[in-house]
Scaffold this motif. Structure first.
Motif, PDB file in Angstrom:
ATOM      1  N   TYR A 115       0.835  -1.196   0.000  1.00 28.48           N
ATOM      2  CA  TYR A 115       0.000   0.000   0.000  1.00 28.48           C
ATOM      3  C   TYR A 115       0.873   1.251   0.000  1.00 28.48           C
ATOM      4  CZ  TYR A 115      -3.729  -3.250   1.165  1.00 28.48           C
ATOM      5  OH  TYR A 115      -4.630  -4.299   1.141  1.00 28.48           O
ATOM      6  N   ASP A 116       0.508   2.197  -0.868  1.00 30.36           N
ATOM      7  CA  ASP A 116       1.331   3.391  -1.046  1.00 30.36           C
ATOM      8  C   ASP A 116       0.891   4.569  -0.195  1.00 30.36           C
ATOM      9  OD1 ASP A 116       0.852   2.154  -4.150  1.00 30.36           O
ATOM     10  OD2 ASP A 116       2.929   2.451  -3.486  1.00 30.36           O
ATOM     11  N   TYR A 117      -0.417   4.685   0.029  1.00 27.49           N
ATOM     12  CA  TYR A 117      -0.968   5.851   0.721  1.00 27.49           C
ATOM     13  C   TYR A 117      -1.516   5.426   2.072  1.00 27.49           C
ATOM     14  CZ  TYR A 117      -1.149   7.409  -4.187  1.00 27.49           C
ATOM     15  OH  TYR A 117      -0.841   7.704  -5.492  1.00 27.49           O
ATOM     16  N   TRP A 118      -1.194   6.211   3.068  1.00 25.73           N
ATOM     17  CA  TRP A 118      -1.614   5.906   4.433  1.00 25.73           C
ATOM     18  C   TRP A 118      -2.225   7.140   5.077  1.00 25.73           C
ATOM     19  CZ3 TRP A 118      -0.917   1.157   6.978  1.00 25.73           C
ATOM     20  CH2 TRP A 118      -0.239   0.183   6.236  1.00 25.73           C
ATOM     21  N   GLY A 119      -3.195   6.905   5.926  1.00 19.77           N
ATOM     22  CA  GLY A 119      -3.734   7.979   6.738  1.00 19.77           C
ATOM     23  C   GLY A 119      -2.895   8.190   7.985  1.00 19.77           C
ATOM     24  N   GLN A 120      -3.306   9.165   8.769  1.00 14.35           N
ATOM     25  CA  GLN A 120      -2.560   9.510   9.970  1.00 14.35           C
ATOM     26  C   GLN A 120      -2.956   8.654  11.171  1.00 14.35           C
ATOM     27  OE1 GLN A 120      -5.272  11.020   9.030  1.00 14.35           O
ATOM     28  NE2 GLN A 120      -6.468  11.115  10.923  1.00 14.35           N
ATOM     29  N   GLY A 121      -4.047   7.929  11.023  1.00 13.89           N
ATOM     30  CA  GLY A 121      -4.485   7.035  12.080  1.00 13.89           C
ATOM     31  C   GLY A 121      -5.549   7.650  12.968  1.00 13.89           C
TER      32      GLY A 121
END
Length: 128
Positions: A115-121
């Motif tokens: 996965y390339d894009y991640w949220g901040q949590g």
């Protein structure tokens, strides 16, 4: 700039429910698989659930099977993780992830490296 934003976390009592949302900016989710991961203090990141780009395949970790449900609303460009019967062991920061390497794949895998894009949590705390 591409971004993912999670929301819906919070403090809930054991047995309670939460629904996490994942909202992208500057791109559409519907061509990609979406994964949900979590990381508790002192523990490694864990793949909780994912849904394939076609929505035909889903995956759930054994620890959440039967309690969590992943879904997406293409009209709203959102992905969700419905969490029921929450337990203290579910306490963690939850992240959604997606990205172009998942486009057109027939399935999904709970491998963070894909996965390339991640949220901040978003923090989920299950406690009485």
């Amino acid at each position: 700039q591409v971004q993912l934003v999670e929301s819906g976390g919070g403090l809930v009592q054991p047995g309670g429910s939460l629904r996490l949302s994942c909202a992208p900016s500057r791109f559409t989710l519907d061509v990609y698989a979406v994964g949900w991961f979590r990381q508790a203090p002192g523990k490694e990141r864990e793949g909780v659930s994912c849904i394939s780009s076609s929505d035909s395949t889903t995956y759930y970790a054994d620890s959440v099977k039967g309690r969590f449900t992943i879904s997406r609303d293409k009209a709203k460009n959102r992905a969700y993780l419905q969490m029921n019967s929450l337990k203290p062991d579910d306490t963690a920061v939850y992240y959604c992830a997606t990205g172009p390497r998942t486009q057109g794949t027939a399935d999904c895998r709970p491998n963070a490296d894909e996965y390339d894009y991640w949220g901040q949590g978003t923090q989920v705390t299950v406690s009485s």
